[in-house]
Enzyme design. Structure first.
Site, mmCIF file in Angstrom:
data_model
loop_
_atom_site.group_PDB
_atom_site.id
_atom_site.type_symbol
_atom_site.label_atom_id
_atom_site.label_comp_id
_atom_site.label_asym_id
_atom_site.label_seq_id
_atom_site.Cartn_x
_atom_site.Cartn_y
_atom_site.Cartn_z
ATOM 1 N N GLU A 173 0.830 -1.206 0.000
ATOM 2 C CA GLU A 173 0.000 0.000 0.000
ATOM 3 C C GLU A 173 0.868 1.261 0.000
ATOM 4 O OE1 GLU A 173 -3.091 0.204 -0.585
ATOM 5 O OE2 GLU A 173 -3.537 -1.925 -0.467
ATOM 6 N N GLN A 232 0.881 7.016 -5.227
ATOM 7 C CA GLN A 232 1.474 7.845 -6.299
ATOM 8 C C GLN A 232 2.231 7.030 -7.349
ATOM 9 O OE1 GLN A 232 0.982 11.137 -5.696
ATOM 10 N NE2 GLN A 232 0.777 11.257 -3.491
ATOM 11 N N THR A 233 2.060 5.718 -7.378
ATOM 12 C CA THR A 233 2.853 4.913 -8.316
ATOM 13 C C THR A 233 1.958 3.865 -8.982
ATOM 14 O OG1 THR A 233 4.655 5.157 -6.728
ATOM 15 C CG2 THR A 233 4.997 3.575 -8.477
ATOM 16 N N GLY A 271 10.691 7.085 -6.143
ATOM 17 C CA GLY A 271 10.337 8.458 -5.774
ATOM 18 C C GLY A 271 9.682 8.557 -4.399
ATOM 19 N N TYR A 323 -5.646 6.353 5.112
ATOM 20 C CA TYR A 323 -5.876 5.355 4.066
ATOM 21 C C TYR A 323 -5.116 4.056 4.343
ATOM 22 C CZ TYR A 323 -5.068 2.587 0.053
ATOM 23 O OH TYR A 323 -4.951 1.488 -0.743
ATOM 24 N N ASP A 383 -8.680 5.720 -1.281
ATOM 25 C CA ASP A 383 -7.583 6.153 -2.145
ATOM 26 C C ASP A 383 -8.191 6.919 -3.327
ATOM 27 O OD1 ASP A 383 -8.747 4.175 -3.666
ATOM 28 O OD2 ASP A 383 -6.858 3.201 -4.211
ATOM 29 N N GLU A 398 -11.294 -3.783 -1.275
ATOM 30 C CA GLU A 398 -10.435 -4.034 -2.431
ATOM 31 C C GLU A 398 -11.248 -3.933 -3.724
ATOM 32 O OE1 GLU A 398 -6.432 -6.389 -2.431
ATOM 33 O OE2 GLU A 398 -8.141 -7.716 -2.228
ATOM 34 N N CYS A 424 -14.190 1.949 -13.425
ATOM 35 C CA CYS A 424 -14.635 3.341 -13.247
ATOM 36 C C CYS A 424 -13.425 4.244 -13.432
ATOM 37 C CB CYS A 424 -15.261 3.495 -11.860
ATOM 38 S SG CYS A 424 -16.165 5.042 -11.673
ATOM 39 N N CYS A 429 -18.975 1.855 -18.017
ATOM 40 C CA CYS A 429 -20.216 1.736 -17.251
ATOM 41 C C CYS A 429 -21.017 0.497 -17.641
ATOM 42 C CB CYS A 429 -21.063 2.988 -17.424
ATOM 43 S SG CYS A 429 -20.209 4.475 -16.841
ATOM 44 N N CYS A 440 -20.101 -2.366 -15.451
ATOM 45 C CA CYS A 440 -19.980 -2.015 -14.022
ATOM 46 C C CYS A 440 -21.037 -2.736 -13.183
ATOM 47 C CB CYS A 440 -20.131 -0.502 -13.877
ATOM 48 S SG CYS A 440 -20.100 0.027 -12.164
ATOM 49 N N CYS A 490 -25.791 3.983 -9.686
ATOM 50 C CA CYS A 490 -24.889 5.114 -9.895
ATOM 51 C C CYS A 490 -25.650 6.365 -10.336
ATOM 52 C CB CYS A 490 -23.838 4.740 -10.956
ATOM 53 S SG CYS A 490 -22.659 6.069 -11.230
HETATM 54 FE FE1 SF4 Z 1 -18.323 4.406 -12.457
HETATM 55 FE FE2 SF4 Z 1 -20.906 4.760 -12.190
HETATM 56 FE FE3 SF4 Z 1 -19.926 4.101 -14.552
HETATM 57 FE FE4 SF4 Z 1 -19.933 2.325 -12.547
HETATM 58 S S1 SF4 Z 1 -21.697 3.221 -13.588
HETATM 59 S S2 SF4 Z 1 -18.243 2.751 -13.971
HETATM 60 S S3 SF4 Z 1 -19.578 3.647 -10.800
HETATM 61 S S4 SF4 Z 1 -19.531 5.985 -13.444
#
Ligand code: SF4
Length: 367
Positions: A39, A44-45, A83, A122, A140, A185, A195, A202, A205, A211
């Site tokens: 973590e 930043q990487t 870094g 975090y 994050d 996770e 996303c 989407c 998703c 959403c």
């Molecule tokens: Fe992201 Fe919403 Fe699209 Fe899912 S539906 S990928 S949460 S913008």
């Protein structure tokens, strides 16, 4: 809604999670030390970069105790190129504290974890949920994006009030989750691979039906970012100070002060131009005097390299030089030494200095 989203993310995580070295654990449960290291490295990487570093790290420091016993220079050498070196120094310091004060076991409460160097909200949430199965939230950059879109948060992401709103949603989800580590996770992984910042997928998703931003067609406008700041550009001059001794030419490197940019690393003595019209050679003579207490005769230009840090861009021009008066002393640096182009490999050096070394080697090979 928090529970339904948490359930979907948990199921999705089990099916979709990318295989990464710290996610392989023969014992089934995640090793807290490995979670912590991965973590911190991943901040930043990019994960593709982190994987190689993580494997090398675990070979050299397989346990928290081995890290605690290591010399700081070994730690920085292994971190070279990643870094944000304060992350490595803090990992090392925290490992020493845990080894000496906590019997080598990472604490299991957020407050105790937060008291260790380099562990923020975090990282504490990641260790507690992924390694210890606690109902503790994470946030994050990926999780921020997903939550901003799910709840269509239209306030600027850099505001403290927005941050606490995001933490609130993350906490409610993880508290409702049956498997908190997997849910957290899944939340972060969804942000990484579905996303995405641009062109979110989407249609693939698992939480699309919940959403709000997608429902309103504004997903690419979330999160609302702060106006982009111009990144300043700073000119630096570096000295490659040579000395001839029987059988070889050697060069001088100095160790940067512990506190500050690239602390603890070794570099060619250098300094920033103080005014736009300051001659780089004048700047260099001043910088060497301030860091080593000697005067130098500046010769030809050896290399010019560009590098981008988070807060500024650097142009570093390196010149060949020789000491013209005085004996080097660690005045504005922690330490200094003579080395050779071969032996310099043993020292942890910043990326711009590595670029100069590569240029010196190219030149040496071509002559
Ligand atoms: Fe992201 Fe919403 Fe699209 Fe899912 S539906 S990928 S949460 S913008």
């Amino acid at each position: 809604m928090h529970k339904q989203i948490a359930d979907r993310l948990t199921v999705w995580q089990a099916q979709q999670l990318r295989e990464l070295p710290w996610r392989r654990d023969p014992a089934g449960a995640r090793n807290a030390y490995a979670v912590w290291v991965s973590e911190v490295m991943a901040q930043q990487t990019r994960l593709s970069v982190v994987a190689a570093y993580f494997n090398r790290w675990m070979e050299q420091f397989p346990t928290l105790e081995t890290l605690a016993r290591a010399d700081q220079q070994e730690v920085l050498k292994l971190w070279e190129g990643l870094g944000y070196y304060s992350r490595a120094r803090n990992l090392h310091r925290a490992a020493r504290i845990v080894a000496s004060e906590c019997d080598g076991q990472l604490p299991r409460t957020r407050a105790e974890l937060l008291s260790l160097p380099g562990i923020g909200e975090y990282t504490a949430g990641a260790i507690l949920s992924l390694a210890f199965g606690q109902h503790e939230p994470v946030l994050d950059g990926n999780a921020k994006r997903v939550i901003s879109r799910l709840w269509d948060i239209d306030a600027r992401i850099d505001l403290r009030s927005t941050e606490s709103q995001l933490w609130g949603h993350s906490r409610k989800m993880v508290e409702a989750a049956s498997a908190p580590g997997a849910m957290n996770e899944g939340l972060m992984e969804l942000g990484a691979i579905v996303c995405r910042r641009r062109n979110p997928l989407c249609d693939s998703c698992p939480v699309q039906s919940f959403c709000l931003a997608h429902g309103r067609g504004v997903q690419e406008e979330r999160p609302v970012r702060a106006p982009v700041q111009q990144v300043p550009h700073v000119e630096f001059a570096a000295a490659i100070i040579w000395e001839d001794v029987p059988g070889q030419s050697r060069l001088l490197i100095s160790q940067r002060p512990e506190r500050g940019l690239l602390g603890g690393l070794w570099s060619f003595p250098n300094g920033a131009r103080e005014a736009d019209d300051e001659d780089l050679q004048v700047c260099l003579r001043r910088a060497v005097r301030e860091s080593l207490g000697v005067s130098v005769a500046v010769g030809e230009r050896a290399a010019k390299v560009e590098h981008a840090f988070t807060h500024f861009r650097m142009t570093l021009t390196a010149f060949h030089a020789r000491i013209s008066a005085g004996e080097p002393l660690a005045v504005g640096v922690t330490n200094w030494c003579w080395t050779s182009l071969d032996d310099i490999e043993k020292f942890p050096c910043p990326v711009p200095d590595r670029k100069i070394i590569a240029a010196l080697r190219d030149f040496a090979e071509s002559t």
